[in-house]
Design a protein around this motif. Structure first.
Motif, short mmCIF file in Angstrom:
data_model
loop_
_atom_site.label_atom_id
_atom_site.label_comp_id
_atom_site.label_asym_id
_atom_site.label_seq_id
_atom_site.Cartn_x
_atom_site.Cartn_y
_atom_site.Cartn_z
N LEU A 28 -37.89 -16.96 -15.35
CA LEU A 28 -38.32 -18.21 -14.73
C LEU A 28 -37.78 -18.34 -13.31
O LEU A 28 -38.52 -18.69 -12.38
CB LEU A 28 -37.87 -19.40 -15.58
N GLU A 29 -36.50 -18.07 -13.14
CA GLU A 29 -35.88 -18.20 -11.81
C GLU A 29 -36.49 -17.22 -10.82
O GLU A 29 -36.80 -17.58 -9.67
CB GLU A 29 -34.37 -18.00 -11.93
N THR A 30 -36.67 -15.98 -11.25
CA THR A 30 -37.27 -14.98 -10.36
C THR A 30 -38.69 -15.35 -9.98
O THR A 30 -39.08 -15.27 -8.81
CB THR A 30 -37.25 -13.59 -11.03
N ALA A 31 -39.47 -15.78 -10.97
CA ALA A 31 -40.87 -16.13 -10.71
C ALA A 31 -40.99 -17.31 -9.76
O ALA A 31 -41.83 -17.29 -8.84
CB ALA A 31 -41.58 -16.43 -12.03
N VAL A 32 -40.18 -18.33 -9.96
CA VAL A 32 -40.26 -19.51 -9.10
C VAL A 32 -39.88 -19.17 -7.66
O VAL A 32 -40.58 -19.55 -6.70
CB VAL A 32 -39.35 -20.63 -9.65
N MET A 33 -38.78 -18.45 -7.47
CA MET A 33 -38.35 -18.11 -6.11
C MET A 33 -39.34 -17.18 -5.42
O MET A 33 -39.67 -17.35 -4.24
CB MET A 33 -36.96 -17.46 -6.14
N LEU A 34 -39.86 -16.21 -6.16
CA LEU A 34 -40.81 -15.27 -5.58
C LEU A 34 -42.12 -15.96 -5.22
O LEU A 34 -42.68 -15.74 -4.14
CB LEU A 34 -41.06 -14.11 -6.55
N LEU A 35 -42.61 -16.82 -6.12
CA LEU A 35 -43.85 -17.54 -5.85
C LEU A 35 -43.71 -18.47 -4.65
O LEU A 35 -44.60 -18.54 -3.79
CB LEU A 35 -44.26 -18.34 -7.09
N ALA A 36 -42.59 -19.18 -4.56
CA ALA A 36 -42.36 -20.07 -3.42
C ALA A 36 -42.32 -19.30 -2.11
O ALA A 36 -42.89 -19.73 -1.09
CB ALA A 36 -41.07 -20.85 -3.62
N ALA A 37 -41.65 -18.15 -2.12
CA ALA A 37 -41.56 -17.34 -0.90
C ALA A 37 -42.93 -16.79 -0.49
O ALA A 37 -43.30 -16.84 0.70
CB ALA A 37 -40.58 -16.19 -1.11
N LEU A 38 -43.69 -16.30 -1.45
CA LEU A 38 -45.00 -15.75 -1.12
C LEU A 38 -45.96 -16.83 -0.62
O LEU A 38 -46.76 -16.58 0.29
CB LEU A 38 -45.59 -15.06 -2.35
N LEU A 39 -45.87 -18.03 -1.19
CA LEU A 39 -46.71 -19.13 -0.70
C LEU A 39 -46.35 -19.49 0.74
O LEU A 39 -47.23 -19.71 1.57
CB LEU A 39 -46.55 -20.35 -1.61
N LEU A 40 -45.05 -19.53 1.02
CA LEU A 40 -44.61 -19.86 2.37
C LEU A 40 -45.03 -18.79 3.36
O LEU A 40 -45.61 -19.08 4.41
CB LEU A 40 -43.09 -20.04 2.39
N PHE A 41 -44.75 -17.52 3.03
CA PHE A 41 -45.09 -16.42 3.93
C PHE A 41 -46.60 -16.32 4.13
O PHE A 41 -47.09 -16.24 5.25
CB PHE A 41 -44.56 -15.09 3.38
N GLY A 42 -47.33 -16.33 3.02
CA GLY A 42 -48.77 -16.14 3.11
C GLY A 42 -49.47 -17.27 3.82
O GLY A 42 -50.36 -17.05 4.65
N THR A 43 -49.10 -18.52 3.51
CA THR A 43 -49.78 -19.67 4.12
C THR A 43 -49.58 -19.71 5.62
O THR A 43 -50.55 -19.88 6.39
CB THR A 43 -49.26 -20.97 3.48
N LEU A 44 -48.34 -19.56 6.08
CA LEU A 44 -48.07 -19.70 7.51
C LEU A 44 -48.52 -18.49 8.31
O LEU A 44 -49.14 -18.63 9.37
CB LEU A 44 -46.58 -19.96 7.73
N LEU A 45 -48.22 -17.29 7.81
CA LEU A 45 -48.54 -16.10 8.60
C LEU A 45 -50.05 -15.86 8.66
O LEU A 45 -50.57 -15.36 9.67
CB LEU A 45 -47.83 -14.88 8.02
#
Length: 314
Positions: free
Chosen positions: A105-122
């Motif tokens: 759960l912890e890995t999935a939440v942190m990874l998903l949040a990071a990918l959303l941030l990176f993908g959305t902005l970049l």
């Protein structure tokens, strides 16, 4: 020649540190001792590899040597997740989930949040500096929400969150250690295979595209790898903020080269040496129960301040 000497010396130092950790103060059946200490040694080396590589790659992409991936709020999100679990399920409920479910759960939440941030902005054409600033803002938000939840949690269960605030290496499940080690080694090999692209990308976006590197696409891929390394290492042992900065400063100072073919393996060797040697000193020589991560983080913080003050003077 200097780079080769630094790599050899760092490798020898790591080998000595590992040997000391496995053998110092060992009594009884050596098979049991090596099995027990070997699993913890793998956990230490896995975290060292993940922190070193993620920091070096992130600094190259950000074109700034005083930043680490932790500035994106990974530690704040991890603590928020811990607080949410304890608040909703209570300490007994979190214990009932088991280490594997909690880790997933912890890995999935942190990874998903990071990918959303990176993908959305970049993908919207924003530069990486704005992405970092957005991550800082989210980190402040996560810390504020964590403080709010902590005030609402039963004081008797708050100790679970306090213990998660610092990296811990003594109670890592062996199964999770091998899973994390496999993921980290696989991502690490892939990152080291990208050392030529990283050398070019260190010149900047315009120069990279002129030299034939798809800078935006490579940045998204590399940031995804960084996010995976930080997520699994944080979920395994807890947040580590300044350790990567300490390792990066030492690697740049010793390497005498800007080539990532040298910087990446050297930083990994130095990180492993520092972490294993420090754990050996605290656990085997001084017989202290204090988390070694606290001392390492303090040293990393001093390095951070020294680098900022040096830049101001220049």
């Amino acid at each position: 020649m200097r780079a080769a000497s630094a790599l050899i010396l760092a490798g020898l130092a790591l080998a000595v540190a590992c040997l000391a950790y496995l053998s110092l103060g060992a009594r009884g059946d050596w098979g049991f001792v090596l099995m027990f200490r070997g699993a913890r040694l793998v956990a230490l080396l896995t975290v060292a590899l993940a922190v070193a590589l993620s920091t070096m790659v992130f600094q190259t992409l950000a074109a700034n040597r005083i930043l680490t991936p932790a500035i994106m709020g990974f530690d704040a999100l991890f603590l928020l997740g811990q607080s949410l679990l304890v608040f909703t399920l209570s300490g007994v409920g979190v214990a009932a989930l088991g280490a594997y479910v909690t880790f997933g759960l912890e890995t999935a939440v942190m990874l998903l949040a990071a990918l959303l941030l990176f993908g959305t902005l970049l993908r919207r054409g924003q530069d990486i500096s704005r992405m970092i600033l957005t991550g800082i803002v989210f980190g402040i938000l996560f810390r504020s929400l964590t403080q709010l939840l902590n005030r609402m949690i039963d004081p008797n269960e708050f100790t679970m969150i306090q213990s998660a605030a610092f990296a811990r290496f003594n109670n890592v499940p062996e199964g999770l250690t091998w899973i994390t080690a496999g993921l980290t080694v696989a991502v690490g090999i892939w990152l080291m295979s990208k050392h030529r692209q990283l050398d070019v990308m260190a010149l900047g976006r315009a120069a990279s595209m002129t030299l034939g590197v798809d800078h935006d696409r490579q940045t998204r891929r590399l940031l995804a790898a960084v996010a995976l390394l930080v997520s699994v290492s944080t979920a395994l042992v807890g947040p580590i903020v300044f350790f990567g900065l300490l390792v990066s400063a030492l690697a740049h100072g010793l390497a005498g080269s800007w080539r990532h073919a040298v910087l990446l393996p050297l930083s990994a060797l130095l990180a492993g040496c520092i972490l294993v040697a420090s754990q050996t000193l605290f656990e085997r020589v001084l017989h202290l129960q204090t988390s070694v991560a606290v001392v390492i983080e303090a040293l990393g913080g001093l390095v951070f301040l020294a680098m900022i003050l040096r830049r101001r003077k220049t």
